[in-house]
Design a protein around this motif. Sequence first.
Motif, short mmCIF file in Angstrom:
data_model
loop_
_atom_site.label_atom_id
_atom_site.label_comp_id
_atom_site.label_asym_id
_atom_site.label_seq_id
_atom_site.Cartn_x
_atom_site.Cartn_y
_atom_site.Cartn_z
N LYS A 176 6.33 0.00 3.88
CA LYS A 176 5.39 0.58 4.65
C LYS A 176 4.14 0.49 3.56
O LYS A 176 4.16 0.78 2.36
N VAL A 177 2.88 0.06 4.35
CA VAL A 177 1.83 0.14 3.64
C VAL A 177 1.37 1.44 3.28
O VAL A 177 1.00 2.16 3.89
N ILE A 189 -4.61 0.46 0.47
CA ILE A 189 -5.11 -0.96 0.72
C ILE A 189 -6.51 -0.84 -0.59
O ILE A 189 -7.26 0.04 -0.31
N ALA A 238 -2.81 -5.07 -1.03
CA ALA A 238 -2.13 -4.17 -0.34
C ALA A 238 -0.91 -3.57 -1.12
O ALA A 238 -0.08 -4.36 -1.64
N VAL A 273 2.61 -1.96 -0.94
CA VAL A 273 3.80 -1.51 0.09
C VAL A 273 5.13 -0.82 -0.67
O VAL A 273 5.74 -1.25 -1.55
N GLU A 301 6.99 0.66 -5.27
CA GLU A 301 6.05 0.02 -4.55
C GLU A 301 5.55 -1.33 -5.20
O GLU A 301 5.99 -1.61 -6.26
N SER A 322 -7.60 -5.36 4.41
CA SER A 322 -7.50 -4.61 5.71
C SER A 322 -7.83 -5.50 7.03
O SER A 322 -7.57 -4.83 8.05
N VAL A 329 -3.51 -6.14 7.19
CA VAL A 329 -2.53 -4.79 7.37
C VAL A 329 -3.44 -3.68 7.40
O VAL A 329 -4.72 -3.61 7.11
N VAL A 357 -2.77 1.21 6.70
CA VAL A 357 -2.17 1.95 5.95
C VAL A 357 -1.08 2.53 6.98
O VAL A 357 -1.47 2.84 7.97
N GLU A 405 1.52 1.00 8.25
CA GLU A 405 2.24 -0.09 8.96
C GLU A 405 3.54 -0.78 8.24
O GLU A 405 3.47 -0.93 6.98
#
Length: 694
Positions: free
Chosen positions: A311-312, A315, A320, A322, A329, A347, A350, A352, A354
Amino acid sequence: MVPEGEVSEETVAAEVEDPTGGEATAADAPSASGEPSMEELYEETFKHIQQGEILSGHIVQIERDSILVDVGYKSEGFIPLDQFPNRGRDLKVGDTIDVFLERTEDTDGMVVLSKEKADRIRIWDDLDKAFSDGTPVKGRVLSRIKGGLTVDVGLRAFLPGSQIDLRPVRNLEALIGQEFEMKIIKLNRKRSNIVLSRRVLLEEQREEAKHRTMEILQEGLEMKGILKNLTDYGAFIDLGGIDGLLHITDMSWGRIGHPSEIFSIGDEVEVVVLKFDVERERVSLGYKQLQPDPWDEVEAKYPVDSRVTGKVVSITDYGAFVELEKGVEGLVHVSEMSWNKRIRHASKVVSVGEIIEAVVLNVKQDDRRISLGIKQTEPNPWETIEERYPIGELIEGRVRNLTDFGAFVSLEEGIDGLIHVSDLSWTQVKDPSEVLRKGQDVKVKVLSIDKEQERLSLGLKQLTPDPWETVAERFTVGDHVEARVVKVTNFGAFAELEEGIEGLVHVSELAPAKVANPRDVVGEGDTVRAKVIKVDLDSRKIGLSVKAFILETGEEGILKAPEPEEPAATPEDVPEEAEVAVGEAPAEEEAEVVVGEAAAEEEAAVAVEEEPAEEEAVIAVEEEPAGEPAVPETDAEATATPEVADVEAAEEPPEEAAVKTPAEAGDEAEAPGDVEMEQEQEAPEPLTEEPKTD
């Protein structure tokens, strides 16, 4: 003697009337032995009761609005139920209560009692003793007033705001109805003034708890505490008389925006002591250290080239972050988000929250870093670039951008090729905008492909034949040709023989006599008639000699270009001041000529200084005594000062020219001779790395 009308005490004691009004009985009379009568004994029982005392009484009757209490006096007394808690609902006949004797007898002959005053006196005595001994009292907060709170400790007392807690309390209303233990710090019974302090009691309790905690506190100790305060950077936890700081970075192995995401004020938290400074009494605590570190098994869980899902969570400008699991992460850099799109900000790809799929590119467990890539989940278009754009094939594209060194042509989404400035035209091009414009559709030829560097080189001039391939067929040494002067420099003049083909007339070949400044004899636009004295196909140079042409033919070698005619000024157009200055026109014209020559020299000097560093200015001095002189072909070659060399014409000059004075010989020694020059402006080699363009 007793005055008339008065009765003595003895008479009152001796005379006891009966209820009917008759004489006293024998029983009522004093005994013969002198013992006190029954009435005397009854009166004697009340002598110890005085007004203003607190007495114990028994409830003998409970009525609607009052109770009847017997305190052992000759009569009972009534007390209103309003003076009792709950209006005396808990009372019953026979109960013993404390009352205050206000008067021994009222107008009805009954004692006057007060339960309220009895309680008040008893409370004052208890508070006075607590104040003297320093013992705490318990009270209930009644209301908020200016500067603090009103507290019921049996009597109304004042609790200042500064004495409520160890730290300032902002919401005093929240304390209303709560009970606390406090100490009396001021008591004035006459003025009914009582001042309380809870802070003094808390400080004493804290100091005792602190002493106990300091004795057992040590690094690595696991203990429980109460969370007292939250800040942006952490939480303060009361360990028992001493506060410890639990920093936000030590709360969780994962990402936390604020400590309130995990804790709340008043929570009981189990922590471990990370660091303890005895002198400064500072304690650093950890919460995440009580759980296993997820990074200990990262290399085994996420091997390189494996596909992962996460999951993001954040950013930035460069990529980004994850979250693969709680506390682990990875970073997807913007350069790893697409094969063929230029991503300026993460951005754009992707957002935040997602959930995305990525490939593990690199793992550094010690540094707690994992590099991820999104584009690796799709095929790389550069792997098959040679199949789509074979070398030598003609393709079409659109000019995306123009730079000083060439033009970028977009072939497909994310695939650009570079036409270097040297591949735009067979003739010299200083600025790509002379040939192309942004947004123009153009057909080009694929010259080379570098898959590793993801670069593709294109050519535009390769679509037409190279004019130099047939130069040897059209121009041979000894030919007489005519050419138009396109540029004059300090070392000679460049003349265009045909489109794309230029030759250089060196300053030493402009005239039979010595020429100090080429601009004195030739200018741009003039036509020169010259002899071809050199053809070098490898270096793309042609040398011309006006001097040899003149010596061979005896004809004029330089034909001046006609000057444009200016329209004659009418009398109306010429002001009177201009007519007066007509006589000075020759001098002004002469000045204009001098200025023009100076400007030309300055322009040439600037052109020489601005030659690119990459341009080669190779000067080769030929020392052969005979033969055709080597002539510099370009401006770039002429930037260096030519050295002296012997120049021989194809035919022998007249005898007068062959005989030279020592001075003439010295002058000729200073003139440049056979000098080979590189092209006027060599195109810089294509950059090894594509510059970043907007």
